[in-house]
Design a protein around this motif. Sequence first.
Motif, PDB file in Angstrom:
ATOM      1  N   LEU A   1     -14.399   6.445  -1.874  1.00  0.00           N
ATOM      2  CA  LEU A   1     -14.439   4.860  -2.088  1.00  0.00           C
ATOM      3  C   LEU A   1     -13.749   4.121  -0.797  1.00  0.00           C
ATOM      4  N   ASP A   2     -14.596   2.976  -0.663  1.00  0.00           N
ATOM      5  CA  ASP A   2     -13.783   2.140   0.541  1.00  0.00           C
ATOM      6  C   ASP A   2     -12.601   1.567   0.110  1.00  0.00           C
ATOM      7  N   VAL A   3     -11.818   1.212   1.129  1.00  0.00           N
ATOM      8  CA  VAL A   3     -10.515   0.457   1.052  1.00  0.00           C
ATOM      9  C   VAL A   3     -10.850  -0.870   0.471  1.00  0.00           C
TER      10      VAL A   3
ATOM     11  N   PRO B   1       0.813  -1.387   0.037  1.00  0.00           N
ATOM     12  CA  PRO B   1       0.064   0.286  -0.107  1.00  0.00           C
ATOM     13  C   PRO B   1       0.917   1.223  -0.066  1.00  0.00           C
ATOM     14  N   ARG B   2       0.387   2.254  -0.793  1.00  0.00           N
ATOM     15  CA  ARG B   2       1.014   3.492  -0.923  1.00  0.00           C
ATOM     16  C   ARG B   2       0.364   4.579  -1.088  1.00  0.00           C
ATOM     17  N   SER B   3       0.628   5.834  -0.584  1.00  0.00           N
ATOM     18  CA  SER B   3      -0.331   6.949  -0.584  1.00  0.00           C
ATOM     19  C   SER B   3      -0.487   7.344  -1.834  1.00  0.00           C
ATOM     20  N   ALA B   4      -1.532   8.339  -1.972  1.00  0.00           N
ATOM     21  CA  ALA B   4      -1.687   8.893  -3.509  1.00  0.00           C
ATOM     22  C   ALA B   4      -0.409   9.934  -3.613  1.00  0.00           C
ATOM     23  N   ALA B   5      -0.031  10.580  -2.767  1.00  0.00           N
ATOM     24  CA  ALA B   5       1.254  11.376  -2.876  1.00  0.00           C
ATOM     25  C   ALA B   5       2.550  10.512  -3.499  1.00  0.00           C
TER      26      ALA B   5
ATOM     27  N   ALA C   1      -2.947   6.691  -8.427  1.00  0.00           N
ATOM     28  CA  ALA C   1      -2.944   7.792  -7.544  1.00  0.00           C
ATOM     29  C   ALA C   1      -4.539   8.397  -7.355  1.00  0.00           C
ATOM     30  N   ILE C   2      -5.038   8.229  -8.636  1.00  0.00           N
ATOM     31  CA  ILE C   2      -6.413   8.672  -8.610  1.00  0.00           C
ATOM     32  C   ILE C   2      -7.344   7.851  -7.596  1.00  0.00           C
ATOM     33  N   VAL C   3      -7.208   6.390  -7.651  1.00  0.00           N
ATOM     34  CA  VAL C   3      -8.096   5.511  -6.812  1.00  0.00           C
ATOM     35  C   VAL C   3      -7.657   5.674  -5.315  1.00  0.00           C
ATOM     36  N   ARG C   4      -6.198   5.861  -5.109  1.00  0.00           N
ATOM     37  CA  ARG C   4      -5.707   5.840  -3.737  1.00  0.00           C
ATOM     38  C   ARG C   4      -6.448   7.294  -2.952  1.00  0.00           C
TER      39      ARG C   4
END
Length: 237
Positions: free
Chosen positions: A155-157, A115-119, A144-147
């Motif tokens: 959106l739920d993870v 798992p990584r952040s959108a940034a 990045a958009i989805v995260r």
Amino acid sequence: MLRAADTVVHAAGGSGDEPPVTIPRGPAREAARRELSKRMYHENDPGLFQRALNAFWDWLDRLFNSAASATPGGPLGLVVVVLFVVAVLAALWWRLGTPRRQPSSTAAALFDDRPRSAAEHRAAAEAHAAQGHWNQAVQERMRAIVRSLEERTLLDVRPGRTADEAAAEAARTLPAHTDRLRAAAREFDDVTYGGRRATEQSYHRIAELDRDLERSRPALAHSTTSTARTTHQGAAE
């Protein structure tokens, strides 16, 4: 006498009055070898390619004869077996068609690593774009958009979510971007699983969508606020 007979060659056709010509056996062989090695005796010899081709056809002929001898019916039986195998392969090709990739949007997950952040995904996308690696840039920007939508709780993870599923779910809360979300998901699938190459323009389209989504307000929150305000006003009246 036996030793002399081994080292003497009598010239053929000589008369009885002439002394016999005596040449040792070793020098005689060497002289014959030198004579036969002259170019005039090899002008019609086949070339290297022809000799290799002849060797190949000889090998093929031996192989065919061996297979024919091991097949019931001899050469005719071998021909029948070969035709049967060709017919089976043709039937399989007609029935199954050309091998193709499995549809990507039904089984392939959007995220395939830690798992990584959108940034972090955006930074990776920009790094790939700077090097002209547009396929990887498109993939990371879509992630990045989805995260980002997950971080905003739009959106739920959910592990195993596909790009198409994410686009469909995001479109329910951001309906103004439905078409662009679907186009971005298709671009991701085509690049990741369809063997297509992304372009600089396709990356910039997805990057612009990412920026627009960051500034967009979800329709669900807006409608909920409006509904609550209307209910409050009705209660006050």
